[in-house]
Design a protein around this motif. Structure first.
Motif, PDB file in Angstrom:
ATOM      1  N   UNK A 185       0.803  -1.214   0.000  1.00  0.00           N
ATOM      2  CA  UNK A 185       0.000   0.000   0.000  1.00  0.00           C
ATOM      3  C   UNK A 185       0.838   1.265   0.000  1.00  0.00           C
ATOM      4  N   UNK A 186       2.167   1.140   0.173  1.00  0.00           N
ATOM      5  CA  UNK A 186       3.001   2.323   0.200  1.00  0.00           C
ATOM      6  C   UNK A 186       3.202   2.841  -1.220  1.00  0.00           C
ATOM      7  N   UNK A 187       2.882   4.091  -1.431  1.00  0.00           N
ATOM      8  CA  UNK A 187       3.052   4.702  -2.743  1.00  0.00           C
ATOM      9  C   UNK A 187       4.502   5.126  -2.931  1.00  0.00           C
ATOM     10  N   UNK A 188       5.092   4.724  -4.023  1.00  0.00           N
ATOM     11  CA  UNK A 188       6.450   5.160  -4.349  1.00  0.00           C
ATOM     12  C   UNK A 188       6.413   5.862  -5.689  1.00  0.00           C
ATOM     13  N   UNK A 220       2.846  13.619   1.682  1.00  0.00           N
ATOM     14  CA  UNK A 220       1.589  12.877   1.620  1.00  0.00           C
ATOM     15  C   UNK A 220       1.702  11.597   2.438  1.00  0.00           C
ATOM     16  N   UNK A 221       0.617  11.143   3.055  1.00  0.00           N
ATOM     17  CA  UNK A 221       0.670   9.904   3.843  1.00  0.00           C
ATOM     18  C   UNK A 221       1.068   8.700   2.988  1.00  0.00           C
ATOM     19  N   UNK A 222       1.843   7.792   3.573  1.00  0.00           N
ATOM     20  CA  UNK A 222       2.224   6.536   2.921  1.00  0.00           C
ATOM     21  C   UNK A 222       2.858   6.750   1.556  1.00  0.00           C
ATOM     22  N   UNK A 223       3.635   7.786   1.405  1.00  0.00           N
ATOM     23  CA  UNK A 223       4.209   8.111   0.098  1.00  0.00           C
ATOM     24  C   UNK A 223       5.709   8.359   0.233  1.00  0.00           C
ATOM     25  N   UNK A 224       6.483   7.703  -0.627  1.00  0.00           N
ATOM     26  CA  UNK A 224       7.926   7.914  -0.691  1.00  0.00           C
ATOM     27  C   UNK A 224       8.286   8.487  -2.048  1.00  0.00           C
ATOM     28  N   UNK A 225       9.026   9.580  -2.047  1.00  0.00           N
ATOM     29  CA  UNK A 225       9.563  10.143  -3.287  1.00  0.00           C
ATOM     30  C   UNK A 225      10.983   9.609  -3.437  1.00  0.00           C
ATOM     31  N   UNK A 226      11.223   8.852  -4.491  1.00  0.00           N
ATOM     32  CA  UNK A 226      12.523   8.221  -4.711  1.00  0.00           C
ATOM     33  C   UNK A 226      13.267   8.992  -5.795  1.00  0.00           C
ATOM     34  N   UNK A 227      14.511   9.363  -5.524  1.00  0.00           N
ATOM     35  CA  UNK A 227      15.299  10.091  -6.516  1.00  0.00           C
ATOM     36  C   UNK A 227      15.161  11.581  -6.326  1.00  0.00           C
ATOM     37  N   UNK A 228      16.190  12.298  -6.769  1.00  0.00           N
ATOM     38  CA  UNK A 228      16.226  13.759  -6.636  1.00  0.00           C
ATOM     39  C   UNK A 228      15.960  14.382  -7.996  1.00  0.00           C
ATOM     40  N   UNK A 229      14.770  14.918  -8.183  1.00  0.00           N
ATOM     41  CA  UNK A 229      14.379  15.444  -9.490  1.00  0.00           C
ATOM     42  C   UNK A 229      15.137  16.713  -9.865  1.00  0.00           C
ATOM     43  N   UNK A 230      15.780  17.334  -8.887  1.00  0.00           N
ATOM     44  CA  UNK A 230      16.465  18.595  -9.184  1.00  0.00           C
ATOM     45  C   UNK A 230      17.857  18.385  -9.752  1.00  0.00           C
ATOM     46  N   UNK A 231      18.285  17.123  -9.843  1.00  0.00           N
ATOM     47  CA  UNK A 231      19.616  16.847 -10.375  1.00  0.00           C
ATOM     48  C   UNK A 231      19.499  16.155 -11.715  1.00  0.00           C
TER      49      UNK A 231
END
Length: 584
Positions: A185-188, A220-231
């Motif tokens: 259920x974890x959003x990535x 946001x709940x249960x959400x992981x942002x993977x990676x650095x979009x600014x690079x």
């Protein structure tokens, strides 16, 4: 760490095993056990956290003990759907050896020009238990081996980001998310660098918008942002959502573009499912003038709807981007921040500072420019480039306090404040400021890596691995960040007297981030302490090529920790540098 973390295996292939093969629940060996169903490796009774691909490789090797396996066979088994180089395999082998404390390569053997074999016999015995009274060896299994068994201290330290951290930390030891319903259920999601078009400085604004969205979506709940979009993305992957999504093993990929004409900004975005590249949503957001810029609120609300999570209205609100600022001050501010993210030379902070000072002449109350000004000063101090560190530290402190008075909920400003407090030797206060930054930006890899470093300075090297390993999971494609992570892990292992593991981590830094001269410094010190005088001299030369002019005394003077436990171990490092030949 390599970019191919967590790439999915083919259907029917269980964590690196052959399709249709039997999947015994636990594989027992003399000094370690592998629980396939739980996704766990136990070395001498302690659970060791491994990246998904490293765990998949371990299972493949463990099901074929004593058999020579070619590189091609291993790559095909572990990365069936992705084109990778031998380096990906080498990185996983190195991680497994570090987990076993196998610096002499007795467990996993390299057969030159042919491949690898696991030189261990599978036995039919009960798994090793900590309760069985196994003697602890000071050199094995190392810091990462104790990550799970000692997880409580660093989870407490993460405070308000605890729930997200637990999910990601568990992920480190799980080869396939489908095996763990609790994590399904974890959003990535990863946010690709947005393409900027239109007027001058569109690229800088697109990068800033990408970072704004990363901050907001990570909240946001249960959400992981993977990676650095600014690079910058790796070569060849910048515009390929499906390729990047697979390499990062995320569920969703957000991509798009920013068109800018003066104050008018149009953002076009699309959200895709990584599993089948299906387009889930696309939208356009138009802002006629700077006063109306509010992509943080607008885009995040739509993403939350698509991910089926609820935005907590009670959370700390963030200011609109550049709200109430003079428009003419925005462009030099954006240019300055972009420069600070790519500092590789001594004049970088000074060039960025000139841009922030230009912004502040136009708008003295630009909170973003003030935070950037503070960071430009503290960067020179931290890198030991400053000729007047006390003066620059005072200027940084003044600027960051003014910035936070204007925008107290800015995650980057709170992170910069932590850096300023660090160089003031206020380590505990620096940690509190970092906790504040993580509450505002839970998925910030650099802040998590920094948290591990502060734990080391507080005299708690055993608490370093948790946040640092999470930072590596969250930003695996950024070689500089990966290098910093392994550098911090290496220092912690040294403080724990795991010198072989410390040496392996520092060697990894020289591969991931060759410009990091301090890794060569540590290699030289460890070589000298262990009687490898000639190799110590070679590594010291590499260090002095990159960072000339340092002495043992100058380096000691630039340490900010005053903790006696920290210094008890740090003095051993300086003794190694003296033995290696660094002038006193």
């Amino acid at each position: 760490m390599n970019a191919e973390i967590g790439t999915k295996t083919k259907p029917g292939v269980a964590a690196g095993g052959a399709a249709g093969a039997a999947s015994p629940g636990v594989l027992h060996f003399a000094h370690f056990d592998i629980n396939v169903e739980r996704g766990e490796l136990l070395v001498r009774g302690s659970v060791v956290a491994l990246r998904p691909k490293s765990f998949a490789l371990l299972i493949y090797l463990a099901r074929r003990p004593g058999r020579l396996l070619s590189k091609d066979e291993l790559i095909e088994a572990v990365w069936p759907d992705v084109v990778v180089t031998d380096d990906s395999l080498v990185q996983c082998i190195s991680e497994l050896r570090a987990a076993f404390g196998d610096s002499s390569q007795q467990v996993i053997k390299t057969v030159p020009r042919r491949g690898y074999l696991l030189d261990a016999r599978c036995i039919d015995a009960s798994p090793v238990s900590e309760a069985a009274g196994v003697r602890e060896d000071a050199s094995r299994p190392g810091l990462l081996a104790s990550l799970t068994s000692r997880s409580s201290p660093w989870l407490v330290a993460l405070g308000t980001v605890c729930a997200v951290a637990i999910a990601a930390a568990l992920w480190l030891g799980i080869p396939d998310r489908a095996q763990s319903p609790g994590l399904m259920s974890k959003n990535t999601i990863t946010i690709l660098p947005l393409n900027g078009t239109g007027s001058e400085n569109a690229g800088e604004l697109a990068e800033a918008i990408g970072e704004d969205l990363s901050i907001e979506i990570s909240r946001l709940p249960d959400t992981l942002v993977i990676g650095d979009s600014s690079r910058h993305s790796p070569p060849g992957f910048a515009g390929d959502a499906s390729q990047v999504g697979r390499r990062l093993d995320v569920a969703y990929v957000l991509s798009g573009s920013v068109q800018r004409q003066g104050e008018a900004v149009s953002i076009v975005l699309k959200l895709q499912a990584n599993a089948n590249d299906a387009l889930l949503w696309s939208g356009r957001f138009d802002y006629a003038e700077q006063a109306g810029w509010n992509w943080r609120r607008d885009v995040t609300a739509r993403i939350a709807n698509e991910l089926k999570v609820r935005i907590d209205e009670a959370e700390t609100p963030l200011d609109r981007p550049y709200a109430g600022r003079s428009f003419a001050a925005i462009d030099p501010t954006l240019q300055g921040w972009r420069l600070l993210k790519r500092i590789h030379t001594r004049d970088g902070p000074q060039r960025a500072r000139a841009l922030f000072e230009q912004s502040l002449q136009i708008d003295p109350d630009s909170a973003s420019a003030l935070a950037g000004l503070a960071l430009s000063h503290v960067t020179e101090v931290l890198n030991r480039w400053s000729t007047a560190p006390d003066r620059q530290t005072a200027l940084a402190a003044q600027a960051i306090e003014r910035s936070l008075a204007l925008q107290p909920n800015d995650a980057r400003a709170n992170y910069v404040r932590s850096l300023v407090l660090s160089v003031q030797s206020r380590i505990d206060d620096a940690e509190h400021a970092l906790q504040r930054a993580l509450a505002l930006y839970p998925n910030q890899p650099r802040a998590l890596q920094r948290l591990g470093f502060l734990k080391l300075q507080q005299g708690h090297p055993e608490e370093v691995a948790g946040p640092v390993m999470l930072s590596l999971r969250l930003d695996p494609l950024n070689s500089e960040q990966v290098g910093l992570g392994y550098f911090t892990l290496g220092m912690a292992e040294f403080h724990l007297h795991h010198d072989d593991l410390a040496y392996a981590h520092m060697r990894q830094v020289t591969i991931s981030s060759p410009q990091n001269g301090f890794a060569w410094q540590w290699l030289a010190a460890i070589d000298a302490l262990h009687g490898r005088s000639e190799q110590a001299k070679v590594n010291l030369i590499e260090y002095q090529k990159r960072l000339p002019g340092h002495t043992v005394g100058s380096l000691k003077a630039s340490e900010y920790s005053r903790d006696p436990t920290f210094w008890l171990e740090r003095n051993r490092f300086y003794e190694g540098l003296k033995l290696a030949g660094l002038p006193q």
